[in-house]
Design a protein around this motif. Structure first.
Motif, PDB file in Angstrom:
ATOM      1  N   TYR A  53      79.907  53.636  14.315  1.00  0.00           N
ATOM      2  CA  TYR A  53      79.420  52.308  14.718  1.00  0.00           C
ATOM      3  C   TYR A  53      79.398  51.365  13.509  1.00  0.00           C
ATOM      4  O   TYR A  53      79.867  50.222  13.586  1.00  0.00           O
ATOM      5  CB  TYR A  53      78.022  52.442  15.321  1.00  0.00           C
ATOM      6  CG  TYR A  53      77.298  51.133  15.521  1.00  0.00           C
ATOM      7  CD1 TYR A  53      77.701  50.233  16.511  1.00  0.00           C
ATOM      8  CD2 TYR A  53      76.212  50.783  14.718  1.00  0.00           C
ATOM      9  CE1 TYR A  53      77.032  49.029  16.691  1.00  0.00           C
ATOM     10  CE2 TYR A  53      75.541  49.587  14.893  1.00  0.00           C
ATOM     11  CZ  TYR A  53      75.961  48.710  15.884  1.00  0.00           C
ATOM     12  OH  TYR A  53      75.305  47.519  16.050  1.00  0.00           O
ATOM     13  N   LEU A 108      85.171  46.093  29.117  1.00  0.00           N
ATOM     14  CA  LEU A 108      86.012  45.909  27.933  1.00  0.00           C
ATOM     15  C   LEU A 108      86.392  47.274  27.352  1.00  0.00           C
ATOM     16  O   LEU A 108      85.622  47.875  26.610  1.00  0.00           O
ATOM     17  CB  LEU A 108      85.279  45.051  26.902  1.00  0.00           C
ATOM     18  CG  LEU A 108      84.966  43.619  27.370  1.00  0.00           C
ATOM     19  CD1 LEU A 108      83.999  42.933  26.415  1.00  0.00           C
ATOM     20  CD2 LEU A 108      86.255  42.806  27.507  1.00  0.00           C
ATOM     21  N   ASN A 145      79.698  39.467  21.553  1.00  0.00           N
ATOM     22  CA  ASN A 145      78.415  40.169  21.405  1.00  0.00           C
ATOM     23  C   ASN A 145      78.432  41.601  21.936  1.00  0.00           C
ATOM     24  O   ASN A 145      77.691  42.435  21.435  1.00  0.00           O
ATOM     25  CB  ASN A 145      77.325  39.360  22.127  1.00  0.00           C
ATOM     26  CG  ASN A 145      76.046  40.155  22.274  1.00  0.00           C
ATOM     27  OD1 ASN A 145      75.260  40.270  21.338  1.00  0.00           O
ATOM     28  ND2 ASN A 145      75.817  40.748  23.449  1.00  0.00           N
ATOM     29  N   ILE A 169      66.604  44.882  16.560  1.00  0.00           N
ATOM     30  CA  ILE A 169      66.128  43.931  17.565  1.00  0.00           C
ATOM     31  C   ILE A 169      65.629  44.715  18.772  1.00  0.00           C
ATOM     32  O   ILE A 169      66.370  45.510  19.362  1.00  0.00           O
ATOM     33  CB  ILE A 169      67.273  42.981  17.986  1.00  0.00           C
ATOM     34  CG1 ILE A 169      67.815  42.213  16.771  1.00  0.00           C
ATOM     35  CG2 ILE A 169      66.801  42.026  19.073  1.00  0.00           C
ATOM     36  CD1 ILE A 169      66.818  41.320  16.062  1.00  0.00           C
ATOM     37  N   GLY A 184      78.907  40.766  26.895  1.00  0.00           N
ATOM     38  CA  GLY A 184      77.709  41.623  26.835  1.00  0.00           C
ATOM     39  C   GLY A 184      76.427  40.839  27.016  1.00  0.00           C
ATOM     40  O   GLY A 184      75.432  41.100  26.337  1.00  0.00           O
ATOM     41  N   ARG A 196      79.595  44.709  32.435  1.00  0.00           N
ATOM     42  CA  ARG A 196      80.037  45.554  33.563  1.00  0.00           C
ATOM     43  C   ARG A 196      79.064  45.477  34.730  1.00  0.00           C
ATOM     44  O   ARG A 196      79.460  45.585  35.879  1.00  0.00           O
ATOM     45  CB  ARG A 196      80.129  47.019  33.107  1.00  0.00           C
ATOM     46  CG  ARG A 196      81.236  47.304  32.120  1.00  0.00           C
ATOM     47  CD  ARG A 196      81.005  48.623  31.435  1.00  0.00           C
ATOM     48  NE  ARG A 196      79.705  48.617  30.742  1.00  0.00           N
ATOM     49  CZ  ARG A 196      79.182  49.639  30.098  1.00  0.00           C
ATOM     50  NH1 ARG A 196      79.830  50.776  30.036  1.00  0.00           N
ATOM     51  NH2 ARG A 196      78.012  49.535  29.504  1.00  0.00           N
ATOM     52  N   ASN A 197      77.770  45.292  34.441  1.00  0.00           N
ATOM     53  CA  ASN A 197      76.746  45.440  35.472  1.00  0.00           C
ATOM     54  C   ASN A 197      76.531  44.122  36.239  1.00  0.00           C
ATOM     55  O   ASN A 197      75.912  43.188  35.728  1.00  0.00           O
ATOM     56  CB  ASN A 197      75.441  45.907  34.812  1.00  0.00           C
ATOM     57  CG  ASN A 197      74.414  46.325  35.837  1.00  0.00           C
ATOM     58  OD1 ASN A 197      74.026  45.538  36.697  1.00  0.00           O
ATOM     59  ND2 ASN A 197      73.983  47.573  35.747  1.00  0.00           N
ATOM     60  N   THR A 218      74.584  40.677  29.790  1.00  0.00           N
ATOM     61  CA  THR A 218      73.767  41.169  30.901  1.00  0.00           C
ATOM     62  C   THR A 218      72.470  41.789  30.403  1.00  0.00           C
ATOM     63  O   THR A 218      71.661  42.236  31.219  1.00  0.00           O
ATOM     64  CB  THR A 218      74.548  42.212  31.722  1.00  0.00           C
ATOM     65  OG1 THR A 218      74.936  43.283  30.842  1.00  0.00           O
ATOM     66  CG2 THR A 218      75.788  41.617  32.367  1.00  0.00           C
ATOM     67  N   SER A 219      72.275  41.875  29.082  1.00  0.00           N
ATOM     68  CA  SER A 219      71.007  42.425  28.580  1.00  0.00           C
ATOM     69  C   SER A 219      70.702  41.918  27.164  1.00  0.00           C
ATOM     70  O   SER A 219      71.559  41.356  26.495  1.00  0.00           O
ATOM     71  CB  SER A 219      71.025  43.960  28.606  1.00  0.00           C
ATOM     72  OG  SER A 219      71.906  44.456  27.640  1.00  0.00           O
ATOM     73  N   LYS A 271      81.233  47.496  12.745  1.00  0.00           N
ATOM     74  CA  LYS A 271      80.560  46.244  12.399  1.00  0.00           C
ATOM     75  C   LYS A 271      81.087  45.699  11.063  1.00  0.00           C
ATOM     76  O   LYS A 271      81.152  44.477  10.861  1.00  0.00           O
ATOM     77  CB  LYS A 271      79.042  46.461  12.375  1.00  0.00           C
ATOM     78  CG  LYS A 271      78.477  46.699  13.784  1.00  0.00           C
ATOM     79  CD  LYS A 271      78.830  45.525  14.706  1.00  0.00           C
ATOM     80  CE  LYS A 271      78.311  45.656  16.108  1.00  0.00           C
ATOM     81  NZ  LYS A 271      78.640  44.496  16.948  1.00  0.00           N
TER      82      LYS A 271
HETATM   83  N1  LIG Z   1      69.669  45.738  19.111  1.00  0.00           N
HETATM   84  C1  LIG Z   1      69.819  45.872  17.811  1.00  0.00           C
HETATM   85  O1  LIG Z   1      68.917  46.359  17.109  1.00  0.00           O
HETATM   86  C2  LIG Z   1      71.092  45.427  17.147  1.00  0.00           C
HETATM   87  C3  LIG Z   1      71.132  45.431  15.749  1.00  0.00           C
HETATM   88  C4  LIG Z   1      72.289  45.018  15.103  1.00  0.00           C
HETATM   89  C5  LIG Z   1      73.379  44.597  15.845  1.00  0.00           C
HETATM   90  N2  LIG Z   1      73.321  44.614  17.206  1.00  0.00           N
HETATM   91  C6  LIG Z   1      74.513  44.177  17.941  1.00  0.00           C
HETATM   92  O2  LIG Z   1      74.148  43.141  18.836  1.00  0.00           O
HETATM   93  C7  LIG Z   1      74.943  43.227  20.010  1.00  0.00           C
HETATM   94  C8  LIG Z   1      74.043  43.305  21.241  1.00  0.00           C
HETATM   95  O3  LIG Z   1      73.169  44.407  21.107  1.00  0.00           O
HETATM   96  P1  LIG Z   1      72.008  44.705  22.181  1.00  0.00           P
HETATM   97  O4  LIG Z   1      70.924  45.419  21.491  1.00  0.00           O
HETATM   98  O5  LIG Z   1      71.696  43.491  22.951  1.00  0.00           O
HETATM   99  O6  LIG Z   1      72.768  45.777  23.097  1.00  0.00           O
HETATM  100  P2  LIG Z   1      72.527  46.205  24.608  1.00  0.00           P
HETATM  101  O7  LIG Z   1      71.192  45.779  25.110  1.00  0.00           O
HETATM  102  O8  LIG Z   1      72.906  47.647  24.710  1.00  0.00           O
HETATM  103  O9  LIG Z   1      73.604  45.323  25.364  1.00  0.00           O
HETATM  104  C9  LIG Z   1      74.968  45.554  25.172  1.00  0.00           C
HETATM  105  C10 LIG Z   1      75.742  44.607  26.054  1.00  0.00           C
HETATM  106  O10 LIG Z   1      77.125  44.958  25.931  1.00  0.00           O
HETATM  107  C11 LIG Z   1      77.661  45.137  27.225  1.00  0.00           C
HETATM  108  N3  LIG Z   1      78.678  46.180  27.219  1.00  0.00           N
HETATM  109  C12 LIG Z   1      78.582  47.458  26.789  1.00  0.00           C
HETATM  110  N4  LIG Z   1      79.716  48.117  27.018  1.00  0.00           N
HETATM  111  C13 LIG Z   1      80.563  47.230  27.605  1.00  0.00           C
HETATM  112  C14 LIG Z   1      81.889  47.307  28.093  1.00  0.00           C
HETATM  113  N5  LIG Z   1      82.605  48.449  28.063  1.00  0.00           N
HETATM  114  N6  LIG Z   1      82.440  46.196  28.651  1.00  0.00           N
HETATM  115  C15 LIG Z   1      81.741  45.045  28.725  1.00  0.00           C
HETATM  116  N7  LIG Z   1      80.480  44.919  28.289  1.00  0.00           N
HETATM  117  C16 LIG Z   1      79.900  45.996  27.738  1.00  0.00           C
HETATM  118  C17 LIG Z   1      76.492  45.521  28.122  1.00  0.00           C
HETATM  119  O11 LIG Z   1      76.721  45.057  29.440  1.00  0.00           O
HETATM  120  P3  LIG Z   1      76.915  46.034  30.715  1.00  0.00           P
HETATM  121  O12 LIG Z   1      75.940  47.155  30.580  1.00  0.00           O
HETATM  122  O13 LIG Z   1      76.673  45.110  31.873  1.00  0.00           O
HETATM  123  O14 LIG Z   1      78.339  46.465  30.625  1.00  0.00           O
HETATM  124  C18 LIG Z   1      75.333  44.742  27.520  1.00  0.00           C
HETATM  125  O15 LIG Z   1      75.245  43.460  28.092  1.00  0.00           O
HETATM  126  C19 LIG Z   1      75.850  44.429  19.824  1.00  0.00           C
HETATM  127  O16 LIG Z   1      77.098  44.006  19.319  1.00  0.00           O
HETATM  128  C20 LIG Z   1      75.123  45.261  18.792  1.00  0.00           C
HETATM  129  O17 LIG Z   1      75.993  46.087  18.060  1.00  0.00           O
HETATM  130  C21 LIG Z   1      72.219  45.017  17.876  1.00  0.00           C
END
Ligand SMILES: NC(=O)c1ccc[n+]([C@@H]2O[C@H](COP(=O)([O-])OP(=O)(O)OC[C@H]3O[C@@H](n4cnc5c(N)ncnc54)[C@H](OP(=O)(O)O)[C@@H]3O)[C@@H](O)[C@H]2O)c1
Length: 255
Positions: A158, A65, A93, A191, A14, A39-40, A16-17, A162
């Motif tokens: 969700y 995944l 991640n 975040i 994950g 994926r992207n 890519t973002s 976690k």
């Molecule tokens: N942001 C927050 O506030 C926050 C808070 C607590 C915990 N977290 C955790 O931190 C991690 C990252 O969060 P984020 O905010 O950076 O999320 P995000 O910007 O939505 O990024 C999610 C990443 O996961 C990948 N992903 C999603 N579905 C997938 C699949 N089926 N196969 C492979 N890759 C997949 C996406 O890549 P593609 O789109 O390229 O597939 C993307 O790179 C997550 O585990 C989230 O639960 C985030």
């Protein structure tokens, strides 16, 4: 910047973002050869390009995944092939967080959220641990979340994934301790994604915390880099809260 990961290799799912991208860039900036995954392909290529133009090493391996052992195994094999057969650091991640309630989540959503958030890391661990065991060392870092321990009126599904990752962090730490594999987790607060403009929807969940608002992905990347480094050699099976004080400090109305 120090080079704690010179000669090391890493796979960041994950990446890519947002948080994953920041982790990949941080590990690469400190010397690791990083596999960017997701994926992207377009966003993956952009992350690889950003790392390379900063002087780092990175390659993209696409993976959707779905939680199956086959897909996790294929990602592990392709990552190892691109890295010359050795992986030192795995960052689980990738995650999805639909804002469903228990009454609105259906069976497909349940399978999808558990597939990406729990089953994929589980089967990646299964695929990659033997190589780390043979090497006698390796680092695993899982991504948790503050909502695993501080509950909201939505997102139960969700939150439960976690909590599962927190438990797997401790369980794997025990199971793989004899092989020199260290397992820890980072638990972020809200975040913000710098790619999105202005204050995010999530900021209201951080009101009244010591940090007073959401954090940036670099804060999570810095924590992951610490846990991945030899400086954390005595840190096992822990969940490091990088959440602006969200879970540790009560918000008192009127105070
Ligand atoms: N942001 C927050 O506030 C926050 C808070 C607590 C915990 N977290 C955790 O931190 C991690 C990252 O969060 P984020 O905010 O950076 O999320 P995000 O910007 O939505 O990024 C999610 C990443 O996961 C990948 N992903 C999603 N579905 C997938 C699949 N089926 N196969 C492979 N890759 C997949 C996406 O890549 P593609 O789109 O390229 O597939 C993307 O790179 C997550 O585990 C989230 O639960 C985030």
């Amino acid at each position: 910047m120090t080079h704690r990961f010179s000669g090391k290799t890493a796979l960041v799912t994950g990446s890519t973002s947002n948080i994953g991208r920041a982790i990949a860039q941080r590990l690469a900036a400190e010397g690791a050869h990083v596999i960017v995954s997701g994926r992207n392909e377009e966003r993956g290529a952009a992350v690889v390009e950003a790392i390379r133009s900063a002087g780092g090493r990175a390659d993209f391996v696409a993976a959707d995944l779905d939680g199956s052992a086959e897909v996790s195994r294929a990602l592990a094999e392709r990552a190892l092939a691109a890295l010359g057969g050795r992986l030192d650091i795995l960052v689980n991640n990738a995650g999805i967080f639909p804002a469903a309630t228990t009454l609105t989540a259906d069976a497909d959503m349940f399978d999808q959220v558990y597939g990406v958030n729990v089953k994929a890391p589980f089967f990646l661990m299964q695929a990659l641990a033997p190589q780390m065991q043979a090497a006698g060392e390796g680092v695993i870092i899982n991504l948790g979340s503050w909502v695993a321990r501080l509950s909201l009126p939505l997102g139960a599904l969700y939150a439960s994934t976690k909590a599962a990752m927190e438990t797997l962090t401790r369980a794997w730490s025990a199971e793989f301790a004899d092989s020199g594999i260290r397992v820890n987790a980072v638990s972020p607060g809200v975040i913000r994604d710098p790619a999105l403009d202005g204050p995010g929807y999530g900021d209201r969940f951080m009101a009244g915390t010591p940090a007073g608002g959401s954090g940036g992905p670099e804060a999570i990347a810095a924590a992951v880099a610490y846990l991945a480094s030899d400086e954390a050699e005595f840190v096992h099976g822990t969940v490091l809260d990088v959440d602006g004080g969200r879970t540790g400090v009560a918000v008192v109305a009127g105070a």
